[in-house]
Design an enzyme around this catalytic site. Sequence first.
Site, PDB file in Angstrom:
ATOM      1  N   LYS A 107       0.322   0.713  -4.750  1.00  0.00           N
ATOM      2  CA  LYS A 107      -0.393  -0.606  -5.955  1.00  0.00           C
ATOM      3  C   LYS A 107       0.220  -0.099  -7.271  1.00  0.00           C
ATOM      4  O   LYS A 107       0.429  -1.082  -7.914  1.00  0.00           O
ATOM      5  CB  LYS A 107      -1.971  -1.075  -6.187  1.00  0.00           C
ATOM      6  N   LYS A 207      -3.781  -4.874  -8.904  1.00  0.00           N
ATOM      7  CA  LYS A 207      -3.914  -4.713  -8.327  1.00  0.00           C
ATOM      8  C   LYS A 207      -4.175  -6.360  -8.096  1.00  0.00           C
ATOM      9  O   LYS A 207      -3.225  -7.110  -7.967  1.00  0.00           O
ATOM     10  CB  LYS A 207      -5.237  -4.886  -7.477  1.00  0.00           C
TER      11      LYS A 207
END
Length: 430
Positions: A107, A207
């Site tokens: 991420k 995220k």
Amino acid sequence: MKPPLKIAIAGLGTVGAGTLQLLERQADLLALRAGRRIVVSAVSARDRRRDRGVDLSAVRWYEDAVAMAGDPDIDVVVELIGGAEGVALAIIETALARGKHVVTANKALMAEHGTRLAAQAEAAGVALAFEAAVAGGIPVIKTLRESLAGNRLSRVYGILNGTSNYILTTMRESGREFAEVLGEAQSLGYAEADPSFDIDGVDAAHKLAILASVAFGRAVDLAGVHTEGIRHISRLDIEFAEELGYRIKLLGIARLTENGLEQRVHPCMVKRATPIAAVEGVFNAVVAEGDFVGRVVLEGRGAGAFPTASSVAADLVDIAAGRQVAPFGVPAAALAALPGAPMARHQGAYYIRLMVVDQPGVIADVAASLRDQNVSMASMIQRGRAPGEAVPVVLTTHATVEAAMRQALDAIAALDTVLEPPRMIRIEDF
Ligand SMILES: NC(=O)c1ccc[n+]([C@@H]2O[C@H](COP(=O)([O-])OP(=O)(O)OC[C@H]3O[C@@H](n4cnc5c(N)ncnc54)[C@H](OP(=O)(O)O)[C@@H]3O)[C@@H](O)[C@H]2O)c1
């Protein structure tokens, strides 16, 4: 059956070893679903002698993972090392430059470089798949990008960091303070030795930036995420939240506003009856609101070897089956930057906790500071009486503008009778 899909896995740690085990145990099932076998042809990690839980004797071992990414015999490179720069980035860039599909759980890297890499993948005609990068085993990327393709989404939010959620849940259940619970989480292996990525909201911000890009078809804008963590949450705040009918959660929230795209990660008060309030411990959840579908809630394990491997495997099956979509759901050229909505213009309700000297006139001064900024109070709790000593006072406000709230808090903090910096938690209306 078509020839097997040959994959190389860079990184055999928690996720890499979990992926190896899943691919071995589910090999026949995956072959049926993909229409061809998925075969691990090469791997790379630092320590060749370490047991990864599967037999790797027939698999080519690379000391140099970047060289592996250029191996002409490989169809897909799976990057499971981590880190936004360095070897992980070199692996992905090399693979895409050689026309290979890429799967990653990274991420940090996708939040920093996702837009550019998506353009590179599109130009090369290959997949760049990252289901595992957001919320571990929860199939949130595919859901937003494909299953909800018929909707305009207005808001996406969720519990995106299991460590923080575990700490907040344990603080509430045990009545203990943050530092003590963090220490315990570290000794149990639920929190890293350096926990700042998790508890300061950085991991959730990565995220959220990726989710917002998929949800709204915009360039990934990590710098545009307003980020606060949970270090300042105290047992007192959790108790007051309960009393007011709320739970405190670290949320990532992205929504389209008239001021632009609002992206924020910070502790929130959410009503106890909402689905997100019931997501406890290490679990993650993502909620999407679409104009045709309404509200969709996804919940599950946001980390761990097998849940994350589940998402890596789903990406591999799509690639094996020839199902390929734009990484962020729209062509790279359409991923325009959307101006970020400044946090100062955020509108919402607020919870404020003060520690004040218990003496006449204090509340009047606080109320005057709020009135001066047009902040209207919704409720107030003053607990205990200890004349001349510090007592907590809790206020909630009606919806107001963040800049006004901040100014009121500065004025309140400057009062002689207010003993500690005021604590502020935003109240979300879901
Ligand atoms: N852990 C999770 O639950 C989770 C969930 C979702 C996403 N992710 C993401 O998945 C990625 C991997 O996380 P992880 O938890 O599996 O990490 P990890 O357990 O620390 O594993 C990292 C692996 O990378 C290898 N490695 C490090 N430097 C290398 C290099 N220069 N060349 C080749 N291999 C190298 C290590 O080798 P050795 O084993 O030999 O030391 C190790 O196998 C990260 O991007 C993370 O953010 C993790």
